[in-house]
Design a protein around this motif. Structure first.
Motif, PDB file in Angstrom:
ATOM      1  N   ALA A  66      46.562 -27.725 -54.263  1.00 57.36           N
ATOM      2  CA  ALA A  66      45.259 -28.568 -54.234  1.00 57.36           C
ATOM      3  C   ALA A  66      45.404 -30.058 -54.697  1.00 57.36           C
ATOM      4  CB  ALA A  66      44.557 -27.753 -55.292  1.00 57.36           C
ATOM      5  N   ASP A  67      46.250 -30.302 -55.622  1.00 54.90           N
ATOM      6  CA  ASP A  67      46.355 -31.750 -56.053  1.00 54.90           C
ATOM      7  C   ASP A  67      46.916 -32.432 -55.047  1.00 54.90           C
ATOM      8  OD1 ASP A  67      45.229 -30.947 -58.452  1.00 54.90           O
ATOM      9  OD2 ASP A  67      47.336 -30.992 -59.489  1.00 54.90           O
ATOM     10  N   VAL A  68      47.887 -31.937 -54.012  1.00 60.77           N
ATOM     11  CA  VAL A  68      48.473 -32.781 -53.157  1.00 60.77           C
ATOM     12  C   VAL A  68      47.278 -33.194 -51.901  1.00 60.77           C
ATOM     13  CG1 VAL A  68      49.913 -32.619 -51.106  1.00 60.77           C
ATOM     14  CG2 VAL A  68      50.867 -31.961 -53.341  1.00 60.77           C
ATOM     15  N   SER A  69      46.620 -31.909 -51.560  1.00 57.78           N
ATOM     16  CA  SER A  69      45.469 -32.177 -50.582  1.00 57.78           C
ATOM     17  C   SER A  69      44.339 -33.346 -51.123  1.00 57.78           C
ATOM     18  CB  SER A  69      44.720 -30.726 -50.164  1.00 57.78           C
ATOM     19  OG  SER A  69      45.825 -30.002 -49.509  1.00 57.78           O
ATOM     20  N   ILE A  70      44.124 -32.914 -52.583  1.00 56.82           N
ATOM     21  CA  ILE A  70      42.914 -33.741 -53.012  1.00 56.82           C
ATOM     22  C   ILE A  70      43.317 -35.318 -52.961  1.00 56.82           C
ATOM     23  CG2 ILE A  70      41.653 -34.226 -55.001  1.00 56.82           C
ATOM     24  CD1 ILE A  70      40.502 -31.750 -53.528  1.00 56.82           C
ATOM     25  N   GLY A  71      44.592 -35.503 -53.412  1.00 50.58           N
ATOM     26  CA  GLY A  71      44.989 -36.734 -53.381  1.00 50.58           C
ATOM     27  C   GLY A  71      44.913 -37.529 -52.213  1.00 50.58           C
ATOM     28  N   LEU A  72      45.167 -36.837 -50.955  1.00 47.55           N
ATOM     29  CA  LEU A  72      45.272 -37.469 -49.774  1.00 47.55           C
ATOM     30  C   LEU A  72      43.786 -37.673 -49.325  1.00 47.55           C
ATOM     31  CD1 LEU A  72      48.024 -35.126 -47.997  1.00 47.55           C
ATOM     32  CD2 LEU A  72      48.241 -37.760 -48.509  1.00 47.55           C
ATOM     33  N   LEU A  73      43.032 -36.552 -49.582  1.00 49.55           N
ATOM     34  CA  LEU A  73      41.569 -36.845 -49.427  1.00 49.55           C
ATOM     35  C   LEU A  73      40.929 -37.991 -49.962  1.00 49.55           C
ATOM     36  CD1 LEU A  73      40.409 -33.111 -49.248  1.00 49.55           C
ATOM     37  CD2 LEU A  73      40.526 -34.585 -47.409  1.00 49.55           C
ATOM     38  N   MET A  74      41.252 -38.323 -51.110  1.00 45.55           N
ATOM     39  CA  MET A  74      40.739 -39.460 -52.005  1.00 45.55           C
ATOM     40  C   MET A  74      41.171 -40.832 -51.358  1.00 45.55           C
ATOM     41  SD  MET A  74      39.127 -38.742 -54.829  1.00 45.55           S
ATOM     42  CE  MET A  74      39.045 -37.401 -55.986  1.00 45.55           C
ATOM     43  N   LEU A  75      42.577 -40.986 -50.683  1.00 43.45           N
ATOM     44  CA  LEU A  75      43.011 -41.898 -49.968  1.00 43.45           C
ATOM     45  C   LEU A  75      42.030 -42.161 -48.488  1.00 43.45           C
ATOM     46  CD1 LEU A  75      44.873 -44.514 -49.326  1.00 43.45           C
ATOM     47  CD2 LEU A  75      46.126 -42.483 -48.199  1.00 43.45           C
ATOM     48  N   GLY A  76      41.592 -41.084 -48.016  1.00 44.31           N
ATOM     49  CA  GLY A  76      40.856 -41.111 -46.919  1.00 44.31           C
ATOM     50  C   GLY A  76      39.472 -41.723 -47.268  1.00 44.31           C
ATOM     51  N   VAL A  77      38.755 -41.274 -48.270  1.00 38.71           N
ATOM     52  CA  VAL A  77      37.522 -41.660 -48.911  1.00 38.71           C
ATOM     53  C   VAL A  77      37.511 -43.311 -48.969  1.00 38.71           C
ATOM     54  CG1 VAL A  77      36.146 -41.613 -50.726  1.00 38.71           C
ATOM     55  CG2 VAL A  77      36.771 -39.195 -49.592  1.00 38.71           C
ATOM     56  N   LEU A  78      38.681 -43.493 -49.631  1.00 41.10           N
ATOM     57  CA  LEU A  78      38.877 -45.096 -49.802  1.00 41.10           C
ATOM     58  C   LEU A  78      38.840 -45.880 -48.726  1.00 41.10           C
ATOM     59  CD1 LEU A  78      39.420 -47.414 -52.233  1.00 41.10           C
ATOM     60  CD2 LEU A  78      41.588 -46.902 -51.699  1.00 41.10           C
TER      61      LEU A  78
END
Length: 447
Positions: free
Chosen positions: A201-213
């Motif tokens: 979950a941490d790996v996916s959430i970190g990538l999604l945070m980049l997409g949000v940025l």
């Protein structure tokens, strides 16, 4: 001189007669044996011809039985098989010009079983690639409907529909798919919930945070550069979006290397569970080659229906009285994510929450960091101005969705209340986009 004795002559004549009879008998026996051999060889040839014909007919019957079994497994192997009837109805409505709304409705209904079957076929292909790579391939094929719809929208330069459909797919995976899975799985396994593995979950959430940025910055850049020159402002937003797309693709492939190569052991737990699940389905009559052929055929049909949807969506919105944003952000992703939704709920019922997280988070990450930048780069190559600015309301919904999902997965505990909250968040967003139907055309309101 003594005369010849008659006894000796008779004996000699008898010997000659016996020799002749033996020779005649041998000749007759030889002819009889030759005839028997000729007859036997003829029968063998006839038997070989009959056997060849029987083998050919048996092969035809076996091929027909295999084709019938595959047809039964592909079309009747899903509970959504009655919805397949909407596919020919959509084509007939288009050819007979029964109305744009009917074409749209039938196409939308027909997309649901097709999306589910694409995921089913991709699982058969993924079995040969290993659990981890197979899971990624399965998620990729599961996003085929969204990608095809986005490409048709880009071709017709319907930028708003394109952005809304991709945004809706991310929201649907993170809130509806994950939320309903946690809700149903939590109710079915109350008090017996397995702890979830936060590492994936941490790996996916970190990538999604980049997409949000990458979506926030173009929006903020648009408001920061409000100097009166709208052309230069839009140009800077477009340039920032294209550079961000390259960064997003780099991040996605970096995540693939992390998942498949350098830190594969993090996902071993999910791999074992998926392998066990795949072993249970070993009785399938669909092999690798057949799955590829069926997958290509399903993709072609999805492309036809996607073209119908993109072409008729505006007229259908007016005819049905449903806001275009609601259709694009809510209805289209629900149909496109039918496969992920069903699979995630099934695994949650089985208390395999890590696989559920992999389906929901993996699909959302793929849309955000793979499909979106690919579409943007394709538009860049074709000279179509597309950026990552989703407007204020849509960007705010995306930010709150990712942050809410990250907050719900901050520990290794899960229960039905977390899923209930996520589902309610999706319901609030759906109501919001349904009630702002007059927002895109404010001039009509003032009139």
């Amino acid at each position: 001189m003594a005369p010849p004795q008659s006894g000796d002559g008779g004996a000699a004549a008898g010997d000659l007669l016996e020799t002749g009879l033996l020779a005649a008998a041998a000749a007759g026996a030889f002819k009889e044996e030759a005839g028997r051999a000729t007859s036997t060889s003829g029968r063998v040839a006839d038997d070989e011809r009959v056997a060849g014909a029987t083998t050919a007919s048996s092969r035809v019957r076996r091929g027909a039985r295999l084709a019938a079994a595959q047809l039964q497994e592909v079309f009747l192997g899903t509970r959504l098989f009655p919805l397949f009837s909407a596919v020919p109805l959509a084509v007939a409505a288009q050819l007979l010009r029964l109305g744009r709304a009917w074409v749209f409705v039938f196409s939308l209904i027909g997309m649901a079983p097709l999306a589910e079957r694409v995921s089913f076929l991709s699982e058969h292909i993924a079995d040969t690639a290993g659990p981890t790579a197979g899971g990624i391939l399965n998620a990729t094929c599961g996003n085929v409907p969204e990608l095809i719809i986005a490409l048709f929208a880009l071709h017709k330069e319907k930028m708003e529909i394109l952005k809304w459909s991709l945004l809706g797919s991310i929201l649907s995976n993170l809130l509806l798919v994950l939320g309903s899975s946690l809700l149903c799985g939590g109710l079915a396994n109350t008090g017996k919930e397995r702890p979830l593995d936060r590492r994936q979950a941490d790996v996916s959430i970190g990538l999604l945070m980049l997409g949000v940025l990458c979506h926030i910055l173009p929006l903020l850049s648009k408001y920061t550069n409000c100097t009166g020159d709208s052309i230069s402002s839009s140009g800077s937003v477009l340039e920032l979006s294209r550079l961000s797309a390259i960064v997003m693709l780099t991040a996605y492939f970096g995540g693939l290397i992390f998942q498949l190569k350098t830190h594969r052991q993090i996902f071993e737990r999910e791999d074992n569970s998926e392998s066990t699940n795949n072993d249970d389905d070993g009785s399938s009559v669909i092999g690798f080659a057949s799955a590829v052929i069926w997958l290509i055929g399903m993709t072609v049909v999805i492309a036809v229906l996607s073209n119908y949807i993109v072409t008729t969506i505006e007229e259908a919105s007016e005819s049905l009285g449903i806001p275009l944003r609601f259709i694009s952000i809510i209805l289209l992703p629900i149909v496109g994510n039918a496969a992920e939704h069903a699979g995630a709920i099934i695994f949650a019922f089985k208390n395999k929450i890590d696989i559920t997280l992999g389906i929901a988070l993996g699909s959302a990450t793929q849309i955000s960091l793979l499909v979106v930048p690919i579409i943007l780069i394709v538009s860049w190559v074709n000279g179509i101005p597309m950026d990552l600015d989703l407007n204020l309301l849509e960007t705010g919904s995306l930010v709150m969705t990712v942050f809410t999902t990250a907050f719900m997965l901050q520990d290794d505990k899960w229960h039905y209340l977390k899923g209930f909250n996520l589902t309610l968040c999706y319901l609030v967003i759906a109501v919001c986009f349904f009630t702002i139907k007059a927002l895109p055309t404010p001039k009509k309101v003032h009139a």
